[in-house]
Design an enzyme around this catalytic site. Structure first.
Site, short mmCIF file in Angstrom:
data_model
loop_
_atom_site.label_atom_id
_atom_site.label_comp_id
_atom_site.label_asym_id
_atom_site.label_seq_id
_atom_site.Cartn_x
_atom_site.Cartn_y
_atom_site.Cartn_z
N LYS A 27 1.92 -3.96 6.51
CA LYS A 27 2.33 -3.90 5.09
C LYS A 27 3.83 -3.63 4.99
CE LYS A 27 -1.57 -4.75 3.31
NZ LYS A 27 -1.78 -6.04 2.68
N SER B 204 0.84 -1.20 0.00
CA SER B 204 0.00 0.00 0.00
C SER B 204 0.87 1.25 0.00
CB SER B 204 -0.85 -0.02 1.28
OG SER B 204 -1.46 1.23 1.47
N TYR C 119 -2.18 -1.61 10.93
CA TYR C 119 -2.43 -2.11 9.57
C TYR C 119 -1.27 -1.70 8.65
CZ TYR C 119 -3.89 -1.95 4.73
OH TYR C 119 -3.90 -2.08 3.36
P1 NAD Z 1 -10.86 -7.34 0.98
O1 NAD Z 1 -11.07 -7.39 2.45
O2 NAD Z 1 -12.04 -7.09 0.12
O3 NAD Z 1 -10.16 -8.68 0.48
C1 NAD Z 1 -9.27 -9.42 1.28
C2 NAD Z 1 -9.73 -10.86 1.25
O4 NAD Z 1 -8.84 -11.63 2.05
C3 NAD Z 1 -11.14 -11.05 1.80
O5 NAD Z 1 -11.90 -11.80 0.91
C4 NAD Z 1 -10.90 -11.81 3.11
O6 NAD Z 1 -11.98 -12.67 3.42
C5 NAD Z 1 -9.61 -12.54 2.82
N1 NAD Z 1 -8.82 -12.89 4.00
C6 NAD Z 1 -8.43 -12.08 5.02
N2 NAD Z 1 -7.72 -12.77 5.92
C7 NAD Z 1 -7.65 -14.05 5.45
C8 NAD Z 1 -7.04 -15.23 5.95
N3 NAD Z 1 -6.40 -15.26 7.11
N4 NAD Z 1 -7.16 -16.35 5.23
C9 NAD Z 1 -7.83 -16.35 4.05
N5 NAD Z 1 -8.42 -15.26 3.53
C10 NAD Z 1 -8.33 -14.13 4.23
O7 NAD Z 1 -9.74 -6.26 0.70
P2 NAD Z 1 -9.24 -5.63 -0.68
O8 NAD Z 1 -9.64 -4.21 -0.68
O9 NAD Z 1 -9.61 -6.50 -1.80
O10 NAD Z 1 -7.68 -5.67 -0.44
C11 NAD Z 1 -6.87 -6.74 -0.87
C12 NAD Z 1 -5.45 -6.54 -0.36
O11 NAD Z 1 -4.97 -5.28 -0.81
C13 NAD Z 1 -5.35 -6.52 1.17
O12 NAD Z 1 -4.14 -7.14 1.53
C14 NAD Z 1 -5.30 -5.02 1.47
O13 NAD Z 1 -4.65 -4.76 2.69
C15 NAD Z 1 -4.51 -4.50 0.29
N6 NAD Z 1 -4.77 -3.08 0.01
C16 NAD Z 1 -6.05 -2.65 -0.18
C17 NAD Z 1 -6.30 -1.30 -0.42
C18 NAD Z 1 -7.72 -0.79 -0.63
O14 NAD Z 1 -7.92 0.43 -0.61
N7 NAD Z 1 -8.72 -1.64 -0.83
C19 NAD Z 1 -5.23 -0.40 -0.48
C20 NAD Z 1 -3.94 -0.87 -0.30
C21 NAD Z 1 -3.72 -2.22 -0.05
C1 UD1 Z 2 -6.98 4.69 3.99
C2 UD1 Z 2 -5.97 4.25 5.01
C3 UD1 Z 2 -4.84 3.54 4.31
C4 UD1 Z 2 -5.36 2.37 3.51
C5 UD1 Z 2 -6.41 2.89 2.53
C6 UD1 Z 2 -7.08 1.77 1.79
C7 UD1 Z 2 -6.15 5.83 6.87
C8 UD1 Z 2 -5.48 6.91 7.61
N1 UD1 Z 2 -5.50 5.38 5.77
O1 UD1 Z 2 -6.35 5.59 3.08
O2 UD1 Z 2 -3.92 3.06 5.27
O3 UD1 Z 2 -4.32 1.75 2.77
O4 UD1 Z 2 -7.44 3.59 3.25
O5 UD1 Z 2 -7.79 0.94 2.65
O6 UD1 Z 2 -7.22 5.36 7.22
N2 UD1 Z 2 -12.47 11.04 3.72
C9 UD1 Z 2 -13.51 11.89 4.06
N3 UD1 Z 2 -14.65 11.35 4.55
C10 UD1 Z 2 -14.83 10.00 4.73
C11 UD1 Z 2 -13.74 9.14 4.40
C12 UD1 Z 2 -12.58 9.70 3.90
O7 UD1 Z 2 -13.40 13.10 3.90
O8 UD1 Z 2 -15.90 9.59 5.20
C13 UD1 Z 2 -11.24 11.62 3.12
C14 UD1 Z 2 -9.97 11.32 3.89
O9 UD1 Z 2 -9.71 12.31 4.84
C15 UD1 Z 2 -8.94 11.29 2.74
C16 UD1 Z 2 -9.74 10.77 1.53
O10 UD1 Z 2 -11.10 11.01 1.86
O11 UD1 Z 2 -8.51 12.60 2.44
C17 UD1 Z 2 -9.53 9.29 1.26
O12 UD1 Z 2 -9.82 8.55 2.45
P1 UD1 Z 2 -9.88 6.95 2.46
O13 UD1 Z 2 -10.77 6.48 1.37
O14 UD1 Z 2 -10.23 6.51 3.84
O15 UD1 Z 2 -8.41 6.51 2.07
P2 UD1 Z 2 -7.00 6.93 2.74
O16 UD1 Z 2 -7.20 7.69 3.99
O17 UD1 Z 2 -6.18 7.56 1.69
#
Ligand code: NAD
Ligand code: UD1
Length: 338
Positions: free
Chosen positions: A153, A124, A149
């Site tokens: 990562k 991330s 969290y």
């Molecule tokens: P998500 O929660 O939708 O998907 C993660 C999946 O992993 C889920 O289906 C969950 O059931 C499964 N899981 C969790 N723990 C498990 C375990 N112990 N064994 C088997 N399955 C397990 O999340 P996502 O948004 O699809 O994210 C996927 C990956 O990307 C994650 O590692 C997340 O941290 C990373 N990531 C997501 C974002 C974002 O904004 N969505 C941003 C940066 C990184």
């Molecule tokens: C967040 C996490 C980051 C994670 C990512 C994806 C924090 C501090 N960071 O990123 O670690 O990898 O999600 O899961 O939580 N915002 C609003 N109102 C809301 C929600 C968000 O104004 O109800 C604003 C936030 O202040 C930010 C932007 O929207 O400026 C994006 O927020 P968000 O979607 O939560 O993502 P990040 O904070 O960038």
């Protein structure tokens, strides 16, 4: 030969499964459905017209993982499985460290035992913390992290680097995602948060749908053009495609390399709201509230390394992200339970 997709039923995983299947790749999916539903995988099959093997299995279950590797010829792993709720990670850090870190170590041990040393890892942009220089490149130092969290990562990145130092036959892509939003354009798969969403796009979607009353905007006094937070929003389908490019790359190389997956463009919260309003044809009521602890003013990617090395660039606009997010929300008001 197959690619194992851990966490394949989740938001990014399900979109990546679709792209993998459409590209003719053989996949095996595992998930414990902690944060996802079987219906997502049923829809992946429906969308692609293709079948694949699925294991309901936990990352921490060594025997379960061994069985997957015994029953399939796995040549590489796309590792999405993990817990991702920032606020929750502060409340229950051990759960996050155990699931994400011990889970990844367990997976790597089994991979090693089966001679499978190719991994695409979901990292991330959070690892940069509050980056001093924007757009941020992969060379930027890792920043100070404000929650468990984010630390999982960053620590997993270091563990994977150590693994490579100990055995130069590993090949790992650390994909640093910026802010994935949107959904598949079919409106059949998308993000389905269990609770009140933490992230902004699903929150806006639920306000647009009338499920939540008003969007809290966390601060308008940041040092950004309109005072609200700036992020690099990326369409989840573009992000999914980045995994295919990263996979092709690690199959031909060894080493551990980080790649930013972002568009290179920063948009403010108010710009995102405006784009969403255009996409859904409704006003999104919002109110400015205090800053959210741990938030930074702005971050966006320099994605040129991914373009040069992987041949990948994000193609879809903010408008398209919002249109697709809205299609998913309006067609599935209760997510996969609709
Ligand atoms: P998500 O929660 O939708 O998907 C993660 C999946 O992993 C889920 O289906 C969950 O059931 C499964 N899981 C969790 N723990 C498990 C375990 N112990 N064994 C088997 N399955 C397990 O999340 P996502 O948004 O699809 O994210 C996927 C990956 O990307 C994650 O590692 C997340 O941290 C990373 N990531 C997501 C974002 C974002 O904004 N969505 C941003 C940066 C990184
Ligand atoms: C967040 C996490 C980051 C994670 C990512 C994806 C924090 C501090 N960071 O990123 O670690 O990898 O999600 O899961 O939580 N915002 C609003 N109102 C809301 C929600 C968000 O104004 O109800 C604003 C936030 O202040 C930010 C932007 O929207 O400026 C994006 O927020 P968000 O979607 O939560 O993502 P990040 O904070 O960038």
């Amino acid at each position: 030969m197959s690619i194992l997709i851990t966490g394949g039923a989740g938001y990014i995983g399900s979109h990546t499964c679709v792209e993998m299947l459409n590209a003719g790749k053989e996949i095996v999916v595992m998930d414990n459905f902690y944060n996802s539903k079987p219906e997502a995988l049923r829809r992946v099959k429906e969308l692609t017209g293709k079948d694949f093997k699925f294991y309901e299995c936990d990352l921490l279950d060594t025997e379960g993982l061994i069985r997957i590797f015994k029953e399939n010829k796995i040549e590489g792993v796309i590792h999405f499985a993990g817990l991702k709720a920032v606020g929750e990670s502060v409340q229950v850090p051990l759960k996050y460290y155990n699931n994400n870190i011990t889970g990844t170590i367990t997976l790597c041990q089994v991979m090693e035992d089966f001679g499978c040393k190719k991994m695409v890892f979901s990292s991330s942009a959070t690892v940069y913390g509050n980056a001093a220089v924007l757009p941020v490149t992969e060379e930027a130092p890792k920043g100070e992290l404000t929650n468990p969290y984010g630390r999982t990562k960053s620590m997993i990145e270091e563990i994977l680097k150590d693994l490579y130092i100990s055995d130069n036959s590993w090949s790992v892509a650390l994909l640093r995602y910026f802010n994935p939003i949107g959904a598949h354009e079919s409106g059949r798969i998308g993000e389905d948060p269990n609770d009140i969403p933490n992230n902004i796009c699903p929150y806006i979607s639920q306000v647009a749908a009338g499920k939540l009353e008003i969007l809290p905007v966390y601060g308008n006094d940041y040092d950004t053009p309109d005072g609200t937070g700036v992020r690099d929003y990326i369409h989840v389908v573009d992000l999914a495609k980045g995994h295919l490019k990263a996979l092709d790359y690690i199959m031909k190389t060894t080493g551990v390399e980080a790649f930013n997956l972002g568009t290179g463009k920063g948009n403010s919260v108010l710009e995102l709201i405006a784009a969403y309003e255009k996409a859904c044809g409704k006003k999104i009521p919002y109110k400015i509230v205090g800053r959210r602890p741990g938030d930074i003013a702005a971050i966006y990617a320099d994605p040129s390394k991914a373009e040069q090395v992987l041949g990948w660039t994000a193609e879809l606009s903010l408008e398209k992200m919002c249109e697709d997010a809205w299609r998913w929300q309006s067609n599935n008001p209760n997510g996969y339970d609709s």
